[in-house]
Design an enzyme around this catalytic site. Structure first.
Site, mmCIF file in Angstrom:
data_model
loop_
_atom_site.group_PDB
_atom_site.id
_atom_site.type_symbol
_atom_site.label_atom_id
_atom_site.label_comp_id
_atom_site.label_asym_id
_atom_site.label_seq_id
_atom_site.Cartn_x
_atom_site.Cartn_y
_atom_site.Cartn_z
ATOM 1 N N TYR A 96 39.106 41.289 36.129
ATOM 2 C CA TYR A 96 38.678 40.437 37.203
ATOM 3 C C TYR A 96 37.208 40.316 37.775
ATOM 4 C CZ TYR A 96 43.378 39.454 38.870
ATOM 5 O OH TYR A 96 44.495 38.883 38.882
ATOM 6 N N GLU A 139 50.070 42.729 41.227
ATOM 7 C CA GLU A 139 50.514 42.743 39.709
ATOM 8 C C GLU A 139 50.567 44.104 39.125
ATOM 9 O OE1 GLU A 139 46.682 40.761 38.345
ATOM 10 O OE2 GLU A 139 47.769 38.711 39.275
#
Ligand code: HEM
Length: 149
Positions: A96, A139
């Site tokens: 990320y 996730e």
């Protein structure tokens, strides 16, 4: 979970139309930066074999969601789709920051430092991490469920 401040949400909403208008240029600038990292590029190479559409939707989604930043609770189905695709392609929390570090400079590249001021970029950073935290948490749950199954 990180939440964007009310002030950041206002800035993001006020700059979202400009960003969406230049969405394709921002997306292209973002990918030019993002794919310089070999490990990140390999995630997208794998995905490209399955989907001709390629990564373009990622930045588009970030821009669209930032525009709806005060209504994020309505995003359930879209978030589920992203989560499913990320789990299929092996996206991990440590990926990320790469997207943040590609997206925010891309915004400045395209809009220029006079429009994309430090304050604007900081607000977009808050918006990014708010959505990222929602995805990361969903996730990690999906990866855990897959291990348990
Ligand atoms: C807030 C951050 C992110 C958002 C909003 C986002 C959004 C999206 C969206 C909308 C899609 C398309 C889903 C579909 O098929 O309908 C997607 C796919 C994908 N994303 Fe993300 N994403 C984010 C972060 C990341 C990160 C950190 C990575 C890894 C570096 C990543 C890698 C991928 C890959 C490999 C695909 C599949 C691409 C393809 O189908 O060709 N994403 N993402």
């Amino acid at each position: 979970m990180r939440t964007a401040s009310a002030a950041a949400m206002e800035i993001v909403k006020s700059t979202a139309p400009a960003l969406e208008k230049h969405g394709l240029a921002i997306t292209n600038a973002m990918y030019a930066r993002l794919l310089q990292d070999a490990e990140i590029a390999s995630l997208f190479d794998r995905a490209a074999q399955e989907s001709g559409e390629q990564p373009r939707r990622l930045a588009g989604a970030i821009l669209a969601y930032a525009r709806n930043i005060d209504k994020l609770q309505n995003l359930g189905a879209a978030v589920q789709r992203m989560v499913a695709r990320h789990v299929e392609t092996g996206v991990r929390p440590e990926h990320y920051p790469h997207v943040a570090n590609a997206l925010l400079p891309a915004i400045r590249d395209v809009l220029g430092a006079e429009v994309a001021t430090d304050e604007v970029l900081a607000a977009w950073g808050e918006a990014y991490w708010m959505l990222a935290d929602i995805l990361i948490s969903a996730e990690s749950q999906a990866y855990e469920d897959a291990v348990a199954a």
